[in-house]
Design a protein around this motif. Structure first.
Motif, PDB file in Angstrom:
ATOM      1  N   ASP A 129      52.995  48.365  40.485  1.00  0.00           N
ATOM      2  CA  ASP A 129      52.183  47.336  39.835  1.00  0.00           C
ATOM      3  C   ASP A 129      52.933  46.709  38.662  1.00  0.00           C
ATOM      4  O   ASP A 129      52.821  45.499  38.414  1.00  0.00           O
ATOM      5  N   ALA A 130      53.710  47.531  37.956  1.00  0.00           N
ATOM      6  CA  ALA A 130      54.485  47.006  36.828  1.00  0.00           C
ATOM      7  C   ALA A 130      55.527  46.002  37.310  1.00  0.00           C
ATOM      8  O   ALA A 130      55.759  44.970  36.674  1.00  0.00           O
ATOM      9  N   ASP A 133      53.765  42.756  38.195  1.00  0.00           N
ATOM     10  CA  ASP A 133      53.479  41.992  36.979  1.00  0.00           C
ATOM     11  C   ASP A 133      54.746  41.336  36.442  1.00  0.00           C
ATOM     12  O   ASP A 133      54.715  40.194  35.961  1.00  0.00           O
ATOM     13  N   ARG A 134      55.834  42.066  36.521  1.00  0.00           N
ATOM     14  CA  ARG A 134      57.102  41.526  36.039  1.00  0.00           C
ATOM     15  C   ARG A 134      57.505  40.292  36.856  1.00  0.00           C
ATOM     16  O   ARG A 134      58.014  39.307  36.308  1.00  0.00           O
ATOM     17  N   VAL A 136      55.486  38.130  38.332  1.00  0.00           N
ATOM     18  CA  VAL A 136      54.667  36.999  37.891  1.00  0.00           C
ATOM     19  C   VAL A 136      55.198  36.463  36.563  1.00  0.00           C
ATOM     20  O   VAL A 136      55.295  35.246  36.361  1.00  0.00           O
ATOM     21  N   ASP A 137      55.553  37.363  35.666  1.00  0.00           N
ATOM     22  CA  ASP A 137      56.072  36.956  34.361  1.00  0.00           C
ATOM     23  C   ASP A 137      57.400  36.213  34.508  1.00  0.00           C
ATOM     24  O   ASP A 137      57.635  35.187  33.856  1.00  0.00           O
ATOM     25  N   ALA A 155      51.141  35.307  33.164  1.00  0.00           N
ATOM     26  CA  ALA A 155      52.297  36.188  32.994  1.00  0.00           C
ATOM     27  C   ALA A 155      52.076  37.566  33.607  1.00  0.00           C
ATOM     28  O   ALA A 155      52.902  38.455  33.436  1.00  0.00           O
ATOM     29  N   SER A 156      50.978  37.757  34.328  1.00  0.00           N
ATOM     30  CA  SER A 156      50.696  39.040  34.969  1.00  0.00           C
ATOM     31  C   SER A 156      49.736  38.804  36.124  1.00  0.00           C
ATOM     32  O   SER A 156      49.140  37.718  36.252  1.00  0.00           O
ATOM     33  N   ARG A 157      49.551  39.822  36.969  1.00  0.00           N
ATOM     34  CA  ARG A 157      48.613  39.683  38.081  1.00  0.00           C
ATOM     35  C   ARG A 157      47.193  39.484  37.559  1.00  0.00           C
ATOM     36  O   ARG A 157      46.408  38.723  38.153  1.00  0.00           O
ATOM     37  N   GLU A 159      46.273  37.982  34.785  1.00  0.00           N
ATOM     38  CA  GLU A 159      46.151  36.592  34.329  1.00  0.00           C
ATOM     39  C   GLU A 159      46.126  35.633  35.515  1.00  0.00           C
ATOM     40  O   GLU A 159      45.413  34.616  35.482  1.00  0.00           O
TER      41      GLU A 159
END
Length: 292
Positions: A129-130, A133-134, A136-137, A155-157, A159
């Motif tokens: 998951d990290a 998120d990275r 997307v960022d 900037a994350s899933r 968001e």
């Protein structure tokens, strides 16, 4: 003679081998993801109207898909200078066509980011998951290239999900969206290519549609299999496409990844499996993109 200086470090571009984007975008399921993004983007009435009025999508859908793939690959794998030049060209075209509304650009960006991440992940590329998120960022760098303020981009899933929840009341499958839907399901081709359309494109288009979120199926009014069935379909397609040697797959878009490897070294070959390696683990031999 004066002292000589060493060669400068090669330019990794906007992303580089240490990013999730570098490895994820080398996966062949990005093609299915690109078609999913088109289905999703068509659900925004103002965005799809701009596409149909101001582009050659209906006359040259394959060319449009290839140009989009070329742009994404340039931003991912080419030098910083080449990426900035490609971004400037896209921003200039947007201004000339009057499609530089930040709201619409954000919709297109988010639909692409969500589609790339969702399809590749569900097809078997293991991301934490990290790391998701990275990813997307990281894509806020691409958002800047199309004219968006990165500070205004998810900037994350979480968001990204909040953005879709906020914009969903504006979405619908109007006449333009249904035109795109019908076109993607059965694009016009020369008679000699009709068998290929029936054998290949129909499956790609159907899989891309199936991979949409349930609310998108509801808007289109066309059902899709259950999510776990779609996951199995995506994994099967991913496993099949990954059997094609990477050096063959990377001919499309033309040579971007090959040129990046030439510029940065063979140890930078992108491969999604590298994202699963714990710190200190030796990577698989170069070219083994399908290592488990």
């Amino acid at each position: 003679m004066g002292a000589t200086t060493g060669n400068p470090q090669p330019d990794p571009g906007l992303y580089g081998p240490s990013t999730v984007t570098w490895h994820l975008h080398s996966d062949p399921m990005m093609w299915v993801a690109g078609v999913r993004a088109l289905y999703l983007q068509a659900l925004h009435p103002r965005a799809v109207r701009g596409v149909l009025i101001n582009s050659t999508f209906m006359d040259d859908a394959w060319g449009r898909l290839m140009r989009t793939a070329d742009f994404v690959a340039t931003l991912t794998y080419d030098s910083t200078e080449a990426a900035e030049r490609a971004g400037a060209r896209v921003r200039r075209i947007h201004r000339l066509l009057g499609v530089d509304d930040p709201e619409l650009l954000l919709w297109v960006h988010c639909a692409e980011t969500d589609s790339y991440l969702d399809v590749v992940r569900r097809s078997g590329v293991a991301l934490t998951d990290a790391q998701a998120d990275r990813y997307v960022d990281e894509h806020r760098a691409s958002a800047r290239q199309v004219g968006l303020d990165p500070a205004e981009v998810p900037a994350s899933r979480a968001e990204l999900a909040a953005y879709f929840a906020r914009v969903r009341p504006e979405l619908s499958a109007g006449e333009d969206a249904l035109t795109v839907d019908a076109f993607l399901r059965r694009p016009p081709v020369r008679p000699v290519l009709v068998p290929a359309r029936a054998l290949l494109w129909r499956n790609v288009s159907a899989l891309a549609y199936h991979a949409l979120p349930a609310w998108a199926h509801t808007l289109y009014g066309r059902p899709a299999p259950a999510p776990d069935t779609v996951d199995r379909q995506l994994r099967a397609a991913g496993n099949l496409l990954r059997c094609i040697p990477a050096d063959v797959r990377w001919q499309l878009p033309p040579q971007h990844i090959h040129r990046a490897i030439d510029r940065l070294g063979r140890h930078t070959r992108p491969a999604p499996y590298k994202l699963r390696l714990p710190t200190g683990t030796a990577p698989a031999p170069p070219g083994d993109e399908r290592a488990a």
